[in-house]
Design a protein around this motif. Structure first.
Motif, PDB file in Angstrom:
ATOM      1  N   GLY A   1       0.644  -1.393  -0.057  1.00  0.00           N
ATOM      2  CA  GLY A   1      -0.012   0.081  -0.113  1.00  0.00           C
ATOM      3  C   GLY A   1       0.804   1.205  -0.082  1.00  0.00           C
ATOM      4  O   GLY A   1       0.532   2.159  -0.642  1.00  0.00           O
ATOM      5  N   ALA A   2       1.767   1.145   0.946  1.00  0.00           N
ATOM      6  CA  ALA A   2       2.620   2.562   0.895  1.00  0.00           C
ATOM      7  C   ALA A   2       3.650   2.641  -0.296  1.00  0.00           C
ATOM      8  O   ALA A   2       3.879   3.843  -0.740  1.00  0.00           O
ATOM      9  CB  ALA A   2       3.647   2.341   1.978  1.00  0.00           C
ATOM     10  N   ILE A   3       4.037   1.460  -0.882  1.00  0.00           N
ATOM     11  CA  ILE A   3       4.794   1.647  -2.245  1.00  0.00           C
ATOM     12  C   ILE A   3       3.869   2.010  -3.322  1.00  0.00           C
ATOM     13  O   ILE A   3       4.449   3.013  -4.144  1.00  0.00           O
ATOM     14  CB  ILE A   3       5.068   0.134  -2.555  1.00  0.00           C
ATOM     15  N   ILE A   4       2.721   1.911  -3.335  1.00  0.00           N
ATOM     16  CA  ILE A   4       1.774   2.443  -4.265  1.00  0.00           C
ATOM     17  C   ILE A   4       1.631   3.892  -4.131  1.00  0.00           C
ATOM     18  O   ILE A   4       1.520   4.749  -5.079  1.00  0.00           O
ATOM     19  CB  ILE A   4       0.227   1.548  -4.434  1.00  0.00           C
ATOM     20  N   ILE A   5       1.309   4.442  -2.873  1.00  0.00           N
ATOM     21  CA  ILE A   5       1.228   5.681  -2.540  1.00  0.00           C
ATOM     22  C   ILE A   5       2.377   6.504  -2.990  1.00  0.00           C
ATOM     23  O   ILE A   5       2.456   7.433  -3.536  1.00  0.00           O
ATOM     24  CB  ILE A   5       0.748   6.067  -0.869  1.00  0.00           C
ATOM     25  N   GLY A   6       3.591   5.831  -2.531  1.00  0.00           N
ATOM     26  CA  GLY A   6       4.821   6.469  -2.936  1.00  0.00           C
ATOM     27  C   GLY A   6       5.192   6.748  -4.611  1.00  0.00           C
ATOM     28  O   GLY A   6       5.521   7.716  -4.883  1.00  0.00           O
ATOM     29  N   TRP A   7       4.647   5.922  -5.303  1.00  0.00           N
ATOM     30  CA  TRP A   7       4.749   5.726  -6.691  1.00  0.00           C
ATOM     31  C   TRP A   7       3.866   6.832  -6.969  1.00  0.00           C
ATOM     32  O   TRP A   7       3.954   7.753  -8.049  1.00  0.00           O
ATOM     33  CB  TRP A   7       4.316   4.714  -7.373  1.00  0.00           C
ATOM     34  N   ALA A   8       2.691   7.025  -6.575  1.00  0.00           N
ATOM     35  CA  ALA A   8       1.598   8.216  -7.109  1.00  0.00           C
ATOM     36  C   ALA A   8       2.379   9.493  -6.736  1.00  0.00           C
ATOM     37  O   ALA A   8       2.297  10.412  -7.717  1.00  0.00           O
ATOM     38  CB  ALA A   8       0.542   7.844  -6.497  1.00  0.00           C
ATOM     39  N   ILE A   9       2.883   9.716  -5.587  1.00  0.00           N
ATOM     40  CA  ILE A   9       3.413  10.994  -5.468  1.00  0.00           C
ATOM     41  C   ILE A   9       4.569  11.245  -6.260  1.00  0.00           C
ATOM     42  O   ILE A   9       4.785  12.509  -6.945  1.00  0.00           O
ATOM     43  CB  ILE A   9       4.162  11.114  -3.988  1.00  0.00           C
ATOM     44  N   THR A  10       5.565  10.292  -6.460  1.00  0.00           N
ATOM     45  CA  THR A  10       6.731  10.445  -7.495  1.00  0.00           C
ATOM     46  C   THR A  10       6.054  10.742  -8.918  1.00  0.00           C
ATOM     47  O   THR A  10       6.407  11.399  -9.608  1.00  0.00           O
ATOM     48  CB  THR A  10       7.315   9.125  -7.444  1.00  0.00           C
TER      49      THR A  10
END
Length: 479
Positions: A47-56
């Motif tokens: 979940g956090a990885i997906i959020i991180g990619w969205a911000i990136t």
């Protein structure tokens, strides 16, 4: 009659959209993507990885659009991160942008050589971890092979880079397809938001952002060669297309791996972790495919970054902010003097890795952070251009460009923060000596070196560099 000129290689062929896009993709996709599953999972759940990619995605997309906007609105400005920094903030800041970019590029190339021969060590034990005598000798042969290839002409080298870029995408596409078939939704959903040991969601997202700071270095590849482009509009297109293709690959590789192995299993892998993920998915030959892919990918990135590293001093030398000799080209249009200096330093550091790999790795961490300052300067310059309405037709709106440039500028500040303010301070150790080259160039042209507050800025950089050097030697600061 000398074969060196201060022109850009006379009638040297211009780079088309495909070659420019390959420079963007080829410089961004190196060895990092092959270690991405472990790097991401080490500090975050799915979940956090997906959020991180969205911000990136949002931040880097605005940076890509900022480069595209500058290519369209300021077509007369050549040289990408160097040219935009100089146009926006004067000769001295332009020089520092070129200097920081150049140091980051050639030291990064040293790491590519080490990583490449470390991967070859999977089959040939004499290469070890990439810094054995055999590995350094073979790396040196490859270095000078690339050197003489580029000396024969940037256009020819860019064509070969296009071929190697296509070749490196094949194993990555194969990885994605095979992992899709091995993907298990139960494995992916297990500890979706991470186990308690990883900390809060915010902490996990920040850990992913620290990884993504580095994987997009190279997004400026097309803009660095804007002066060699057939059409300036292709520079912006290549930047955006290259970014979209690259982020699609990066997200797929890191997220899909979480459906093959659990987060703790991925975090415990050695790198390149994609080899072990594919081995789990299809058997032992999966590791062979990905290690071979790593060698091809890094080889292609080496060529792309050889071109980019030599281009920075050449552009600055051509404009009179680096010594005149670096602004010359040979009969093939290649920046010969810049190339000899760059690859000579790479050779020196390859030898240093034989005796002090730890010292080299510390310097790599420091030098890599230097590229983030040019990114920030470009973002701020794009905001300035939009705010002033430069390059806009009468009645043409600039609200969209202002918003994009504003977000890109904030993201540029975030990248420096995520990389570590300490490294920004320590990077002054490498920025300070550049002043000697800048003063040399200005003396050659009979110009005053500083305007306005530039002298104060130069003094601050030198003082901070001296303080940082002292604290490094006394052990008060460590890399």
């Amino acid at each position: 009659m000398s074969t060196e000129t201060e022109a850009q290689g006379g009638g040297a062929p211009k780079l088309k959209l495909g070659a420019l896009t390959a420079l963007v993709v080829g410089s961004m996709i190196g060895g990092g993507i092959f270690s991405l599953p472990q790097n991401m999972a080490a500090g975050a759940g799915a979940g956090a990885i997906i959020i991180g990619w969205a911000i990136t995605f949002l931040g880097m997309l605005t940076l890509a659009f900022a480069f595209q906007m500058l290519a369209n609105r300021k077509p007369e400005v050549e040289g990408g991160v160097y040219g935009y920094a100089r146009a926006g903030f004067g000769d001295y800041m332009g020089f520092n942008s070129a200097w920081g970019y150049w140091i980051s590029a050639w030291i990064g190339n040293v790491s590519y050589f080490v990583v490449m021969f470390s991967a070859l060590g999977f089959w040939f034990h004499a290469f070890g971890d990439g810094n054995t005598p055999t590995a350094i000798i073979c790396a040196s042969v490859l270095l000078w092979g690339l050197h003489f290839l580029v000396l024969r002409g940037v256009h020819g080298a860019a064509f070969i880079n296009t071929i190697t870029t296509i070749a490196k995408l094949v194993p990555l596409a194969l990885f994605i397809v095979l992992v899709v078939f091995a993907f298990k939704i139960d494995t992916f959903n297990l500890d979706f938001w991470g186990n308690p040991k990883l900390g809060s969601i915010v902490d996990q997202v920040k850990s992913t952002m620290l990884v993504t700071v580095w994987v997009f270095i190279g997004i400026e590849g097309a803009s660095m060669f804007s002066g060699r482009a057939e059409k300036m509009s292709d520079v912006g297109k290549a930047t955006v297309v290259g970014f979209l293709l690259t982020i699609a690959l990066l997200v797929a590789v890191s997220v899909l791996a979480l459906g093959v192995m659990t987060q703790p299993e991925l975090a415990a892998l050695k790198n390149p972790s994609t080899a072990y993920v594919l081995e789990k998915a299809i058997g032992p030959w999966g590791a062979n495919i990905m290690n071979a892919g790593l060698v091809i990918s890094v080889g292609g990135a080496l060529l792309a970054w050889t071109l980019l590293a030599a281009e920075a001093p050449y552009l600055a030398g051509k404009d009179g902010v680096m010594p005149r000799i670096f602004g010359t080209t040979n009969a093939n249009g290649s920046p010969a003097a810049s190339l000899w200096l760059t690859n000579g330093l790479i050779q020196l550091f390859l030898v240093i890795t034989l005796f002090s790999s730890a010292g080299y790795l510390a310097l790599l961490s420091l030098a890599t952070s230097m590229i983030l300052i040019p990114y920030l300067l470009c973002s701020v310059y794009s905001f300035m251009v939009a705010q002033r309405g430069e390059g806009y037709q009468a009645g043409e709106g600039k609200g969209r460009d202002l918003s994009i440039a504003g977000i890109a500028s904030v993201y540029g500040v975030w990248l420096i923060y995520a990389a570590g303010v300490k490294y920004l301070f320590l990077s002054m150790v490498l920025y300070a000596p550049g002043l000697l080259f800048y003063l040399w160039a200005k003396k050659e042209h009979g110009e005053k070196p500083f305007k306005g507050a530039e002298a104060v800025l130069a003094a601050i950089i030198v003082v901070l560099g001296a303080i940082a050097t002292y604290e490094l030697f006394t052990g008060q600061l460590t890399l």
